[in-house]
Design a protein around this motif. Sequence first.
Motif, PDB file in Angstrom:
ATOM      1  N   ALA A 201      50.641  29.848  78.300  1.00 45.04           N
ATOM      2  CA  ALA A 201      50.389  30.816  77.224  1.00 45.04           C
ATOM      3  C   ALA A 201      49.279  31.789  77.619  1.00 45.04           C
ATOM      4  CB  ALA A 201      50.022  30.095  75.936  1.00 45.04           C
ATOM      5  N   VAL A 202      48.215  31.274  78.227  1.00 43.98           N
ATOM      6  CA  VAL A 202      47.109  32.147  78.638  1.00 43.98           C
ATOM      7  C   VAL A 202      47.591  33.090  79.736  1.00 43.98           C
ATOM      8  CG1 VAL A 202      44.823  32.200  79.701  1.00 43.98           C
ATOM      9  CG2 VAL A 202      45.325  30.530  77.907  1.00 43.98           C
ATOM     10  N   ASP A 203      48.414  32.587  80.652  1.00 45.40           N
ATOM     11  CA  ASP A 203      48.986  33.433  81.700  1.00 45.40           C
ATOM     12  C   ASP A 203      49.830  34.557  81.078  1.00 45.40           C
ATOM     13  OD1 ASP A 203      49.776  34.133  84.427  1.00 45.40           O
ATOM     14  OD2 ASP A 203      51.722  33.236  83.931  1.00 45.40           O
ATOM     15  N   ARG A 204      50.619  34.228  80.057  1.00 49.38           N
ATOM     16  CA  ARG A 204      51.428  35.246  79.364  1.00 49.38           C
ATOM     17  C   ARG A 204      50.533  36.308  78.743  1.00 49.38           C
ATOM     18  NH1 ARG A 204      54.329  31.234  77.400  1.00 49.38           N
ATOM     19  NH2 ARG A 204      53.583  31.412  75.248  1.00 49.38           N
ATOM     20  N   MET A 205      49.434  35.838  78.108  1.00 51.39           N
ATOM     21  CA  MET A 205      48.521  36.805  77.487  1.00 51.39           C
ATOM     22  C   MET A 205      47.880  37.705  78.545  1.00 51.39           C
ATOM     23  SD  MET A 205      44.782  36.294  75.840  1.00 51.39           S
ATOM     24  CE  MET A 205      44.221  35.889  77.505  1.00 51.39           C
ATOM     25  N   ASN A 206      47.392  37.096  79.627  1.00 50.16           N
ATOM     26  CA  ASN A 206      46.749  37.903  80.681  1.00 50.16           C
ATOM     27  C   ASN A 206      47.701  38.985  81.182  1.00 50.16           C
ATOM     28  OD1 ASN A 206      44.310  36.482  80.658  1.00 50.16           O
ATOM     29  ND2 ASN A 206      44.974  35.034  82.246  1.00 50.16           N
ATOM     30  N   ARG A 207      48.971  38.598  81.386  1.00 47.53           N
ATOM     31  CA  ARG A 207      49.947  39.558  81.908  1.00 47.53           C
ATOM     32  C   ARG A 207      50.261  40.646  80.892  1.00 47.53           C
ATOM     33  NH1 ARG A 207      52.054  37.678  86.711  1.00 47.53           N
ATOM     34  NH2 ARG A 207      51.332  35.560  87.155  1.00 47.53           N
ATOM     35  N   ALA A 208      50.315  40.264  79.606  1.00 48.62           N
ATOM     36  CA  ALA A 208      50.582  41.254  78.550  1.00 48.62           C
ATOM     37  C   ALA A 208      49.434  42.257  78.474  1.00 48.62           C
ATOM     38  CB  ALA A 208      50.773  40.554  77.205  1.00 48.62           C
ATOM     39  N   VAL A 209      48.208  41.775  78.575  1.00 45.99           N
ATOM     40  CA  VAL A 209      47.046  42.668  78.517  1.00 45.99           C
ATOM     41  C   VAL A 209      47.040  43.590  79.733  1.00 45.99           C
ATOM     42  CG1 VAL A 209      44.523  42.781  78.538  1.00 45.99           C
ATOM     43  CG2 VAL A 209      45.670  41.024  77.171  1.00 45.99           C
ATOM     44  N   ALA A 210      47.255  43.002  80.916  1.00 43.33           N
ATOM     45  CA  ALA A 210      47.218  43.793  82.158  1.00 43.33           C
ATOM     46  C   ALA A 210      48.258  44.905  82.144  1.00 43.33           C
ATOM     47  CB  ALA A 210      47.433  42.872  83.360  1.00 43.33           C
ATOM     48  N   ALA A 211      49.402  44.653  81.495  1.00 44.27           N
ATOM     49  CA  ALA A 211      50.508  45.622  81.509  1.00 44.27           C
ATOM     50  C   ALA A 211      50.446  46.595  80.342  1.00 44.27           C
ATOM     51  CB  ALA A 211      51.840  44.859  81.474  1.00 44.27           C
ATOM     52  N   ASP A 212      49.482  46.428  79.426  1.00 47.07           N
ATOM     53  CA  ASP A 212      49.464  47.244  78.216  1.00 47.07           C
ATOM     54  C   ASP A 212      48.798  48.586  78.476  1.00 47.07           C
ATOM     55  OD1 ASP A 212      48.987  48.354  75.652  1.00 47.07           O
ATOM     56  OD2 ASP A 212      49.169  46.350  74.784  1.00 47.07           O
ATOM     57  N   PRO A 213      49.541  49.695  78.364  1.00 48.65           N
ATOM     58  CA  PRO A 213      48.952  51.011  78.667  1.00 48.65           C
ATOM     59  C   PRO A 213      47.887  51.429  77.656  1.00 48.65           C
ATOM     60  CG  PRO A 213      51.170  51.266  77.781  1.00 48.65           C
ATOM     61  CD  PRO A 213      50.956  49.798  77.964  1.00 48.65           C
ATOM     62  N   GLU A 214      47.779  50.722  76.539  1.00 42.21           N
ATOM     63  CA  GLU A 214      46.764  51.075  75.539  1.00 42.21           C
ATOM     64  C   GLU A 214      45.418  50.432  75.827  1.00 42.21           C
ATOM     65  OE1 GLU A 214      47.410  51.596  71.632  1.00 42.21           O
ATOM     66  OE2 GLU A 214      49.299  52.644  71.961  1.00 42.21           O
ATOM     67  N   PHE A 215      45.364  49.582  76.869  1.00 39.19           N
ATOM     68  CA  PHE A 215      44.120  48.869  77.157  1.00 39.19           C
ATOM     69  C   PHE A 215      43.706  49.020  78.614  1.00 39.19           C
ATOM     70  CE2 PHE A 215      45.334  46.968  73.216  1.00 39.19           C
ATOM     71  CZ  PHE A 215      44.158  46.543  72.618  1.00 39.19           C
ATOM     72  N   ASP A 216      42.399  49.117  78.827  1.00 35.32           N
ATOM     73  CA  ASP A 216      41.817  49.017  80.163  1.00 35.32           C
ATOM     74  C   ASP A 216      41.183  47.632  80.253  1.00 35.32           C
ATOM     75  OD1 ASP A 216      42.418  51.677  80.882  1.00 35.32           O
ATOM     76  OD2 ASP A 216      40.673  52.386  79.755  1.00 35.32           O
ATOM     77  N   ALA A 217      41.615  46.840  81.221  1.00 33.88           N
ATOM     78  CA  ALA A 217      41.208  45.434  81.211  1.00 33.88           C
ATOM     79  C   ALA A 217      40.687  44.965  82.561  1.00 33.88           C
ATOM     80  CB  ALA A 217      42.390  44.567  80.786  1.00 33.88           C
ATOM     81  N   VAL A 218      39.872  43.900  82.499  1.00 41.59           N
ATOM     82  CA  VAL A 218      39.372  43.242  83.699  1.00 41.59           C
ATOM     83  C   VAL A 218      39.227  41.766  83.361  1.00 41.59           C
ATOM     84  CG1 VAL A 218      36.912  43.589  83.132  1.00 41.59           C
ATOM     85  CG2 VAL A 218      37.604  43.429  85.511  1.00 41.59           C
ATOM     86  N   LEU A 219      39.363  40.911  84.369  1.00 37.31           N
ATOM     87  CA  LEU A 219      39.182  39.475  84.129  1.00 37.31           C
ATOM     88  C   LEU A 219      38.046  38.999  85.033  1.00 37.31           C
ATOM     89  CD1 LEU A 219      42.079  36.812  83.987  1.00 37.31           C
ATOM     90  CD2 LEU A 219      39.644  36.322  84.112  1.00 37.31           C
TER      91      LEU A 219
END
Length: 237
Positions: A201-219
Motif C-alpha cells: 500500500a505504501v509503495d502504491r502511494m509513493n508511486r501515485a505521488v511521484a506520478a501526480d503532475p499536481e505535486f512536486d515530491a521527494v522521499l
Amino acid sequence: MPAESHAIAMTPQRWANSNRYVRELFTAGEPPAAIGLAQRAADAGLPAIAVPPEVGRLLWIVCRGQYAGRGCRLALELGTLAGYSALWIADGLAPGGRLITLEPNSKHAAFARQVFSESGWTDRIELREKKALDELPRLAAEFGPAFDLFFADAIKTEYPAYFEFARRLLAPNGLFIAHNALGSNTWWIDEPADQAADRDAVDRMNRAVAADPEFDAVLLPIDQGVLIARRRTHSAP
Ligand code: SAH
Ligand code: MG
C-alpha cells in the motif's frame, strides 16, 4: 577498489553513526512538552512508534515555512499517539493557527489530551477521537481545500486513500507528508510485493505521488522514510 573511486561502502555501523550524528547536531529546540515524552509514553504502556526528534524537527521546519514563512494556518495529522509529532507541528503554526489531529484509540487520545493540556497549547491543537477514513470526508465538507500541511502516520494500508484525501484538502502550496514511506519495524520497501499489505500500500502511494503532475515530491531516507510532496500553485504546463 579502484584508486579513482569515491564510492564509500555503506555498512550498518556507518548508517547508525550517521543517524547519531544527525540527531546530535540537528534536533535542538524540542518543544518543552515534548522533552522526555517518549519515556513517559512508554511508561504508560503506549507503543514506542513516535517519530524520532530529527523527523519532528523536519515537521516543525516545513510547517513554519508555510504561508510565506508565517507558519501553517491549518494543519492535519492522522495518528496522534502520545502527541509527540503534534507538538512539533503545533510549534510551527502561524499565530492563531490550528492543528487538527485524529486518534481513534481512546487510551492514546486520553494520554495525548493530557500532554496538550500541560503544553498550554489547547488553543492550537484539537484532538478528534476519530478514525481517519471516517473523519476525512467530514473535514473535506467542513474546510474544503484549506490545509497547509497534511501529515499521515496512521494505518499504512490506508495510505493511498490518505493521499486521495490530501488532494482534496490541501490548499495550493500545501504539503503532504507521510512517515514510514520506506519501512516500519515489520516491513521494508525493498521486499518483494504480495507479502506485506502495508508495504504494497505504501509503495502504491509513493508511486501515485511521484506520478501526480499536481505535486512536486521527494522521499527522504531519514528514519523510516519521509515523503514530502508540495501541491503546485498552478497546474503543470
Ligand atoms: N504521529 C505519532 C505516531 C503515530 S503512531 C508521533 O509520531 O508521535 C500511529 C497512531 O495511529 C496510533 O496511535 C494509532 O492508535 C493511530 N491509529 C490507528 N488507527 C487509526 C485510524 N484509523 N485513524 C487515525 N489514527 C489511527
Ligand atoms: Mg510512523
